[in-house]
Design an enzyme around this catalytic site. Structure first.
Site, PDB file in Angstrom:
ATOM      1  N   ASN A 221      57.547  -7.798 -51.736  1.00 34.01           N
ATOM      2  CA  ASN A 221      56.553  -6.874 -51.205  1.00 34.01           C
ATOM      3  C   ASN A 221      57.221  -5.903 -50.231  1.00 34.01           C
ATOM      4  O   ASN A 221      57.865  -6.331 -49.265  1.00 34.01           O
ATOM      5  CB  ASN A 221      55.461  -7.699 -50.519  1.00 34.01           C
ATOM      6  CG  ASN A 221      54.294  -6.887 -50.031  1.00 34.01           C
ATOM      7  OD1 ASN A 221      54.457  -5.976 -49.244  1.00 34.01           O
ATOM      8  ND2 ASN A 221      53.091  -7.271 -50.460  1.00 34.01           N
TER       9      ASN A 221
ATOM     10  N   ASN B 222      52.909  -2.246 -50.636  1.00 31.95           N
ATOM     11  CA  ASN B 222      51.852  -2.541 -49.663  1.00 31.95           C
ATOM     12  C   ASN B 222      51.455  -1.254 -48.945  1.00 31.95           C
ATOM     13  O   ASN B 222      52.188  -0.750 -48.100  1.00 31.95           O
ATOM     14  CB  ASN B 222      52.338  -3.590 -48.658  1.00 31.95           C
ATOM     15  CG  ASN B 222      51.234  -4.077 -47.740  1.00 31.95           C
ATOM     16  OD1 ASN B 222      50.150  -3.509 -47.685  1.00 31.95           O
ATOM     17  ND2 ASN B 222      51.502  -5.147 -47.006  1.00 31.95           N
TER      18      ASN B 222
ATOM     19  N   SER C 195      47.982  -2.506 -45.235  1.00 34.79           N
ATOM     20  CA  SER C 195      47.941  -3.194 -43.945  1.00 34.79           C
ATOM     21  C   SER C 195      47.250  -2.298 -42.921  1.00 34.79           C
ATOM     22  O   SER C 195      47.577  -1.115 -42.804  1.00 34.79           O
ATOM     23  CB  SER C 195      49.350  -3.523 -43.462  1.00 34.79           C
ATOM     24  OG  SER C 195      49.310  -3.960 -42.113  1.00 34.79           O
TER      25      SER C 195
ATOM     26  N   THR D 220      43.674  -7.604 -45.747  1.00 36.98           N
ATOM     27  CA  THR D 220      42.713  -7.993 -44.706  1.00 36.98           C
ATOM     28  C   THR D 220      41.676  -6.896 -44.474  1.00 36.98           C
ATOM     29  O   THR D 220      41.864  -5.743 -44.848  1.00 36.98           O
ATOM     30  CB  THR D 220      43.438  -8.281 -43.384  1.00 36.98           C
ATOM     31  OG1 THR D 220      44.174  -7.103 -42.992  1.00 36.98           O
ATOM     32  CG2 THR D 220      44.395  -9.449 -43.520  1.00 36.98           C
TER      33      THR D 220
END
EC number: 1.3.5.2
Length: 349
Positions: free
Chosen positions: A147, A180, A183, A255
């Protein structure tokens, strides 16, 4: 096997008495010790067979480890041998960085949740690759995802440079690579999920991947990890862009910034992303929407709030081809892996 599984519930009160990040580090160290002593090496073979295919890759089972638990790739074998069908490590950035100031991880036990604002703390790409090369996981025919992210001090306008460095660095060592862009703890990172920004980034990554595939004589699938806090229109735009740029998979989800499910609990107002139980329904919504728009064009990995085999099955029913665990391991321990594998094996019959 039973010794390790019974040990975690006994150890949990002591671990939960520690700062969350310290407990995380202690747990990884003890798990590594157990692996080095041979205590976990039979766990991988103790799971029922639940073969699956993900992005053209053959999995022993469709239950994976989510990125974030092992940011530096230092414990791949120890974690993988808990019974995972695939392991994803990172997020790694081109240069080492400390992340955000501590404390930066908080438990919310009444909600089976965590809040973290770690901020891509990691030892950098060179150390990460060295750790990955020491692992035996891939040499055993197991699937490893790496990642990649951008450094905090890289301007968002130059984010693609960091992702291109990361892709080139990890490509020879990965079975798949995850980009990613979701985040909440790196300033403006989620802006890369926007239509024009996402298309521009993925266009550059696809061009670099084609060159790397020619150089290394193998195709490495690319996945994109997205947030749960997206509108239907944003999800639809992502679903249109991914196949256009040859993206193989989407990980749903990271998240959430929402606090509805944890409001009034200690630490609920801490800055950062919420993981665990409150994310389950949010990620289901994203998975269902993606599947309805993507058809079979792009694989979906469901992650967020899986604390039982039933919830893993719900992710698959919503349209995922595989699932990943993280926060559930903190609350349930390694027994959760086998529970999810058994649930999915039963559901596939």
């Amino acid at each position: 096997m039973s010794i390790l599984f019974h040990a975690y519930p006994l150890a949990r009160p002591a671990l939960f008495a520690m700062d969350a990040e310290t407990a995380h580090e202690v747990t990884l160290a003890q798990l590594q010790r157990a692996y080095d002593c041979g205590l976990t090496r039979k766990l991988l073979h103790a799971q029922p067979e639940a073969p699956a295919t993900l992005m053209g890759l053959s999995l022993r089972n469709p239950v994976g480890l989510a990125a974030g638990l092992d940011k530096n790739g230092a414990h791949i074998d120890a974690l993988g041998n808990l019974g995972f069908g695939f392991v994803e490590v990172g997020t790694v950035t081109p240069r080492a960085q400390p992340g955000n100031p501590k404390p930066r991880m908080f438990r919310l036990p009444r909600a089976n949740a965590l809040i973290n604002r770690l901020g891509f703390n990691n030892q950098g790409l060179d150390a990460f690759i060295a750790n990955v090369q020491r692992s035996q996981w891939r040499s055993q025919g197991r699937i490893l995802g790496l990642n990649i992210g951008k450094n905090a001090d890289t301007p968002i306008e130059r984010a693609a440079e960091d992702y291109l460095i990361g892709l080139a660095g990890v490509y020879p060592h990965a079975d798949y690579v995850t980009v990613n862009i979701s985040s909440p703890n790196t300033k403006n990172l989620r802006a890369l999920q926007g239509g024009d920004e996402l298309s521009a980034l993925l266009g550059q990554l696809q061009e670099r991947r084609l060159a790397l595939a020619d150089q290394h004589q193998r195709h490495v699938p690319l996945a994109v990890k997205i947030a749960p806090d997206l509108s239907d229109d944003q999800i639809d735009a992502i679903a249109e862009i991914l196949p256009r740029h040859g993206i193989d998979g989407v990980i749903a989800t990271n998240t959430t910034l929402a606090r509805d499910a944890v409001q009034g609990l200690p630490h609920a107002e801490e800055a950062g992303g919420v993981s665990g139980a409150p994310v389950h329904e949010l990620s289901l919504r994203v998975i269902e929407r993606l599947r309805s728009r993507l058809g079979d064009a792009v694989a979906i990995i469901g992650v967020g709030g899986i604390l039982s085999g039933r919830q893993a099955s719900e992710k698959m029913a919503a349209g995922a081809q595989a699932v990943q665990l993280y926060t559930g391991l903190i609350y349930r321990g390694p027994a959760l892996v086998g529970e999810c594998v058994r649930a999915l094996a039963q559901g596939s019959r």
